[in-house]
Design a protein around this motif. Structure first.
Motif, PDB file in Angstrom:
ATOM      1  N   ARG A  96      10.199  -5.980   2.426  1.00 50.67           N
ATOM      2  CA  ARG A  96       9.875  -7.059   1.495  1.00 50.67           C
ATOM      3  C   ARG A  96      10.741  -7.006   0.248  1.00 50.67           C
ATOM      4  O   ARG A  96      11.137  -8.050  -0.298  1.00 50.67           O
ATOM      5  CB  ARG A  96       8.387  -6.975   1.104  1.00 50.67           C
ATOM      6  CG  ARG A  96       7.429  -7.357   2.212  1.00 50.67           C
ATOM      7  CD  ARG A  96       7.549  -8.820   2.614  1.00 50.67           C
ATOM      8  NE  ARG A  96       7.263  -9.713   1.516  1.00 50.67           N
ATOM      9  CZ  ARG A  96       6.057 -10.178   1.238  1.00 50.67           C
ATOM     10  NH1 ARG A  96       5.021  -9.835   2.004  1.00 50.67           N
ATOM     11  NH2 ARG A  96       5.868 -10.992   0.234  1.00 50.67           N
ATOM     12  N   PRO A 100      13.444 -10.402   1.171  1.00 52.33           N
ATOM     13  CA  PRO A 100      12.263 -11.248   0.938  1.00 52.33           C
ATOM     14  C   PRO A 100      12.275 -12.538   1.752  1.00 52.33           C
ATOM     15  O   PRO A 100      11.216 -13.123   1.989  1.00 52.33           O
ATOM     16  CB  PRO A 100      12.325 -11.534  -0.564  1.00 52.33           C
ATOM     17  CG  PRO A 100      13.755 -11.335  -0.946  1.00 52.33           C
ATOM     18  CD  PRO A 100      14.260 -10.238  -0.051  1.00 52.33           C
ATOM     19  N   LEU A 130       3.864  -8.328   8.902  1.00 50.35           N
ATOM     20  CA  LEU A 130       5.024  -9.199   8.865  1.00 50.35           C
ATOM     21  C   LEU A 130       5.195  -9.892  10.209  1.00 50.35           C
ATOM     22  O   LEU A 130       4.730  -9.397  11.240  1.00 50.35           O
ATOM     23  CB  LEU A 130       6.300  -8.394   8.561  1.00 50.35           C
ATOM     24  CG  LEU A 130       6.429  -7.729   7.189  1.00 50.35           C
ATOM     25  CD1 LEU A 130       7.626  -6.791   7.182  1.00 50.35           C
ATOM     26  CD2 LEU A 130       6.558  -8.768   6.089  1.00 50.35           C
TER      27      LEU A 130
END
Length: 249
Positions: A96, A100, A130
């Motif tokens: 992340r 991003p 994710l």
């Protein structure tokens, strides 16, 4: 979307990299490198060298400290599960922070991701955090490197091979219904707990690396020498990664 590639890199020889592995490295937007403490810095250094050789200048290289497993608990399985949860959190945070908007992430896996490695189980945990599409690129395993270094075959004709851990060999003894056993993750010389009669051992440490050490012979004669060599190698390097094959004659 994160495209996650778990890339087997072999056992320490940069020439173990396959063309498929090199393609994945060159396509990566981010390569994550775990740091396992100062005593294992050479493992991270080898991965960094592969990145310098093959990754594109646009690729981000992010090293992060790997959580340590709690060895003080009575439940080995729970300690491993908690450890994997912590590693998955580290993977998530690094991805992340560095990607991003998504992209291609590569982990360079020692040996092969499918054999005595936890990266696939950690990837399972990551999928709850994710959106991931993953691929596995196979690598040369420690078992292959051991057999190649000693110029022996893994199996005998028409007979099975049992792959186990030092913990199970010590607790359960010789595996049933096989004359050949490969032992990995043995931190305590479990081979010394076996009746040594008519057993041959092929042992190797730091396989594929410049520090490679090999010993083989009848277990009753060579076993104590392997134990002594292991202790000296561990003291010299601060860590050891080894594997051995046992065969009853």
């Amino acid at each position: 979307m994160i495209e996650l590639s778990l890339v087997g890199i072999g056992t320490g020889n940069p020439r173990h990299l396959s063309l498929q592995a090199i393609d994945a490295i060159q396509a990566a937007d981010l390569i994550l490198i775990p740091l396992k403490g100062a005593e294992k810095q050479d493992l991270a250094d080898l991965r960094q060298a592969m990145c310098r050789a093959y990754a594109l200048p646009s690729c981000k290289i992010a090293a992060f400290p790997l959580p340590r497993r709690d060895t003080g608990t009575d439940s080995y399985r729970k300690a491993v599960d908690d450890w994997h949860d912590a590693i998955a959190t580290c993977w998530h945070d690094q991805i992340r922070a560095n990607l991003p908007r998504g992209g291609k992430v590569v982990f360079l896996i020692w040996g092969d991701p499918s054999l005595y490695d936890s990266s696939l189980r950690i990837a399972d945990r990551l999928e709850s955090k994710l959106s991931i599409r993953r691929q596995v690129i196979p690598g040369i395993t420690a078992i292959q490197a051991l057999c190649a270094a000693h110029a022996i075959t893994l199996n005998t004709i028409g007979e099975p091979v049992h792959i186990t851990t030092g913990r199970d060999l010590r607790d359960q003894g010789w595996p049933a219904q096989t004359n050949t056993a490969v032992v990995m993750l043995d931190g305590g010389n479990a081979f010394l707990t076996l009746p040594p009669d008519r057993v041959h051992i092929w042992w190797g440490a730091f396989l594929g690396m410049p520090e490679q050490v090999l010993l083989s012979g009848p277990l009753d004669r060579i076993g104590p020498q392997i134990a002594e060599t292991r202790a000296k190698a561990r003291a010299a390097h601060g860590w050891i990664m080894d594997v051995y094959l046992l065969r009853r004659q």
